[in-house]
Enzyme design. Structure first.
Site, PDB file in Angstrom:
ATOM      1  N   CYS A  77      47.323  39.401  38.744  1.00  0.00           N
ATOM      2  CA  CYS A  77      48.538  38.985  39.466  1.00  0.00           C
ATOM      3  C   CYS A  77      49.763  39.751  38.965  1.00  0.00           C
ATOM      4  O   CYS A  77      49.899  40.932  39.278  1.00  0.00           O
ATOM      5  CB  CYS A  77      48.679  37.468  39.357  1.00  0.00           C
ATOM      6  SG  CYS A  77      49.677  36.785  40.673  1.00  0.00           S
ATOM      7  N   HIS A  79      43.616  34.935  39.960  1.00  0.00           N
ATOM      8  CA  HIS A  79      43.540  34.538  38.551  1.00  0.00           C
ATOM      9  C   HIS A  79      42.159  34.021  38.162  1.00  0.00           C
ATOM     10  O   HIS A  79      41.971  32.803  38.067  1.00  0.00           O
ATOM     11  CB  HIS A  79      44.530  33.390  38.294  1.00  0.00           C
ATOM     12  CG  HIS A  79      45.960  33.753  38.420  1.00  0.00           C
ATOM     13  ND1 HIS A  79      46.688  34.260  37.369  1.00  0.00           N
ATOM     14  CD2 HIS A  79      46.805  33.669  39.464  1.00  0.00           C
ATOM     15  CE1 HIS A  79      47.920  34.483  37.761  1.00  0.00           C
ATOM     16  NE2 HIS A  79      48.027  34.131  39.034  1.00  0.00           N
ATOM     17  N   GLU A  82      40.994  33.789  35.383  1.00  0.00           N
ATOM     18  CA  GLU A  82      41.128  33.093  34.094  1.00  0.00           C
ATOM     19  C   GLU A  82      41.435  31.608  34.233  1.00  0.00           C
ATOM     20  O   GLU A  82      41.336  30.881  33.251  1.00  0.00           O
ATOM     21  CB  GLU A  82      42.196  33.789  33.227  1.00  0.00           C
ATOM     22  CG  GLU A  82      43.645  33.594  33.650  1.00  0.00           C
ATOM     23  CD  GLU A  82      44.115  34.504  34.791  1.00  0.00           C
ATOM     24  OE1 GLU A  82      43.257  35.174  35.416  1.00  0.00           O
ATOM     25  OE2 GLU A  82      45.323  34.521  35.062  1.00  0.00           O
TER      26      GLU A  82
END
Ligand code: GLN
Length: 195
Positions: A80, A175, A177
């Protein structure tokens, strides 16, 4: 080859990346200073706010060290805001906003609108195989131009590109993560081992 990798820890979702990298067995460390950058074999640039990470990188004397690490072929993965910082060209940056660059792409910041326009979707990512990636987009950027030698790793149903890789650099608009998706970080660690 050392498996010590860094997460650029100026602003953003640093902890989430450290957790994923650690779960994959990497020695993940925070990178805020040039000597910390010199101690790692790969770098993750987290999601957050690209204009803030840009400003802080200059205030902390990290801009040139990161640029020269990229130029010397260090593997770098940006999510991002991190993708924005890897792009050679950006649209809709704030006045004076700079990027580290390295990825021959043009990226539009906040391409999907504001926070309320954040969304989730399942994405086919052929390089990762099955199952599709559950992708979370938060004030996400879009890759609007892809240069020669840049591989589009994933696109939305309408064809708009949201994940790219070129040489040792990789970026995703979304994302992994934050969703328990480890395969992009695994791919990044493979790039680190191969470098
Ligand atoms: N819109 C942010 C920026 O311009 C990126 C948002 C994110 O990293 N989730 O940097």
């Amino acid at each position: 080859m050392s498996r010590r990798v860094g997460v650029l820890a100026l602003q953003g979702d640093v902890r989430e990346h450290v957790r994923v990298l650690s779960e994959l067995g990497a020695d993940a460390v925070l990178v805020r200073r040039p000597d910390e950058l010199a101690s790692v074999s790969g770098l993750v640039i987290p999601g957050g706010e690209s204009s803030v990470i840009d400003k802080l990188s200059r205030a902390f004397g990290m801009r040139e060290p990161v640029r020269s690490a990229i130029a010397s072929g260090m593997p770098v993965y940006g999510t991002c805001a991190g993708l924005i910082l890897l792009a050679d060209r950006i649209t809709d940056g704030i006045v004076g906003q700079q990027t580290f660059g390295g990825l021959d792409v043009a990226v539009r910041r906040n391409a999907f609108g504001t926070q309320v326009d954040s969304f989730e979707t399942d994405l086919a990512v052929p390089a990762l195989g099955e199952p599709p990636v559950h992708a979370v987009f938060i004030r996400a950027p879009l890759v609007e131009q892809v240069g020669d030698g840049v591989e589009a790793l994933a696109a939305l149903d309408d064809g708009r590109v949201v994940a790219v890789r070129s040489g040792a650099l990789m970026g995703t608009s979304f994302h992994p993560e934050v969703t328990g998706e480890h395969r992009f970080h695994e791919l990044f660690l493979e790039m680190v081992r191969a470098a």
